[in-house]
Write a protein that holds these residues in place. Structure first.
Motif, PDB file in Angstrom:
ATOM      1  N   CYS A   1     -14.974  -2.598  -1.006  1.00  0.00           N
ATOM      2  CA  CYS A   1     -14.426  -3.768  -1.687  1.00  0.00           C
ATOM      3  C   CYS A   1     -14.968  -3.838  -3.103  1.00  0.00           C
ATOM      4  O   CYS A   1     -16.000  -3.240  -3.422  1.00  0.00           O
TER       5      CYS A   1
ATOM      6  N   CYS B   1      -5.130  -3.063   2.438  1.00  0.00           N
ATOM      7  CA  CYS B   1      -5.840  -3.758   1.374  1.00  0.00           C
ATOM      8  C   CYS B   1      -5.665  -5.266   1.576  1.00  0.00           C
ATOM      9  O   CYS B   1      -4.702  -5.714   2.215  1.00  0.00           O
TER      10      CYS B   1
ATOM     11  N   TRP C   1     -10.630  -2.891   1.017  1.00  0.00           N
ATOM     12  CA  TRP C   1      -9.881  -1.912   1.810  1.00  0.00           C
ATOM     13  C   TRP C   1     -10.469  -1.900   3.216  1.00  0.00           C
ATOM     14  O   TRP C   1     -11.698  -1.805   3.372  1.00  0.00           O
TER      15      TRP C   1
ATOM     16  N   LEU D   1      -7.980   3.400  -3.934  1.00  0.00           N
ATOM     17  CA  LEU D   1      -9.083   3.924  -3.132  1.00  0.00           C
ATOM     18  C   LEU D   1      -8.983   5.440  -3.177  1.00  0.00           C
ATOM     19  O   LEU D   1      -8.091   6.027  -2.581  1.00  0.00           O
TER      20      LEU D   1
ATOM     21  N   ILE E   1     -13.565   2.872  -5.012  1.00  0.00           N
ATOM     22  CA  ILE E   1     -12.590   1.803  -5.230  1.00  0.00           C
ATOM     23  C   ILE E   1     -12.538   1.469  -6.714  1.00  0.00           C
ATOM     24  O   ILE E   1     -13.562   1.500  -7.402  1.00  0.00           O
TER      25      ILE E   1
ATOM     26  N   ILE F   1     -11.000  -7.590  -3.934  1.00  0.00           N
ATOM     27  CA  ILE F   1     -10.080  -6.770  -3.159  1.00  0.00           C
ATOM     28  C   ILE F   1     -10.862  -5.898  -2.194  1.00  0.00           C
ATOM     29  O   ILE F   1     -11.857  -5.276  -2.581  1.00  0.00           O
TER      30      ILE F   1
ATOM     31  N   TRP G   1      -2.957  -9.934   2.891  1.00  0.00           N
ATOM     32  CA  TRP G   1      -3.086  -8.600   3.476  1.00  0.00           C
ATOM     33  C   TRP G   1      -1.808  -7.811   3.227  1.00  0.00           C
ATOM     34  O   TRP G   1      -0.706  -8.366   3.252  1.00  0.00           O
TER      35      TRP G   1
ATOM     36  N   GLU H   1       0.842  -1.191   0.000  1.00  0.00           N
ATOM     37  CA  GLU H   1       0.000   0.000   0.000  1.00  0.00           C
ATOM     38  C   GLU H   1       0.877   1.240   0.000  1.00  0.00           C
ATOM     39  O   GLU H   1       1.969   1.253   0.556  1.00  0.00           O
TER      40      GLU H   1
ATOM     41  N   TYR I   1      -4.803   2.201   6.848  1.00  0.00           N
ATOM     42  CA  TYR I   1      -5.602   1.563   5.811  1.00  0.00           C
ATOM     43  C   TYR I   1      -4.851   0.375   5.233  1.00  0.00           C
ATOM     44  O   TYR I   1      -3.663   0.470   4.907  1.00  0.00           O
TER      45      TYR I   1
ATOM     46  N   CYS J   1      -2.684   0.127  -3.949  1.00  0.00           N
ATOM     47  CA  CYS J   1      -2.371  -1.199  -3.433  1.00  0.00           C
ATOM     48  C   CYS J   1      -1.813  -2.010  -4.601  1.00  0.00           C
ATOM     49  O   CYS J   1      -2.571  -2.482  -5.444  1.00  0.00           O
TER      50      CYS J   1
ATOM     51  N   ARG K   1      -9.896  -0.754  -9.883  1.00  0.00           N
ATOM     52  CA  ARG K   1      -8.706  -1.560 -10.136  1.00  0.00           C
ATOM     53  C   ARG K   1      -8.173  -1.268 -11.529  1.00  0.00           C
ATOM     54  O   ARG K   1      -8.943  -0.998 -12.449  1.00  0.00           O
TER      55      ARG K   1
END
Length: 125
Positions: free
Chosen positions: A50, A96, A36, A81, A70, A34, A115, A6, A94, A22, A72
C-alpha cells in the motif's frame, strides 16, 4: 461514478515480471491511500502493498519485499504494482482499493472504501 479498473494480470513463468495497473475514475488517487490485495483459491485475502495518502510512504508484506514495488502516477490517476521474480505462490486474483485514512494499512475490509474487480495473476511453467 467511483470506479477502479485493474489490468495487467496474465499467465507468466516463474521468475518472470508483470506490472499491474489500477485506473481510477470518479475520484483522485492522490487524495487516497491505495492498497493492493490478493486472494488465492481457498485462502483468505491478503494485503500485499500500500501507499499512504499523507506522505506516499509504502508498506509491503514480507513475502514480496524486494520483489514488488507500488507507485502512483497522478497525471494518469493510476496506481501500479510492479512485480519481478514472480513465484508460483504469487498466483492469485489481485485487487486494488482506496482508503481515506492518512496512512495506509495492509488490513483490508472496512478500512478501504472503494475496491476494484480484480485481475488474475498466474505464475506457472
Amino acid at each position: 461514478q467511483v470506479q477502479f479498473v485493474e489490468s495487467g494480470g496474465a499467465l507468466v513463468q516463474p521468475g518472470g515480471s508483470l506490472t499491474l495497473s489500477c485506473a481510477a475514475s470518479g475520484f483522485t488517487v492522490d487524495d487516497y491511500g491505495i492498497g493492493w490485495f490478493r486472494q488465492a483459491p481457498g485462502k483468505e485475502r491478503e494485503g500485499v502493498s500500500c501507499i499512504s495518502r499523507l506522505d506516499d510512504s509504502t508498506s509491503y508484506v514480507d513475502s514480496v519485499k524486494g520483489r514488488f514495488t507500488i507507485s502512483r502516477d497522478n497525471a494518469k490517476n493510476t496506481v501500479y504494482l510492479q512485480m519481478i521474480s514472480l513465484k508460483p505462490e504469487d498466483t492469485a486474483v489481485y485487487y486494488c482499493a482506496a482508503t481515506e485514512l492518512p496512512y495506509c494499512t495492509l488490513v483490508g475490509g472496512p478500512t478501504y472504501d472503494y475496491w476494484g474487480q480484480g485481475t488474475q495473476v498466474t505464475v506457472s511453467s
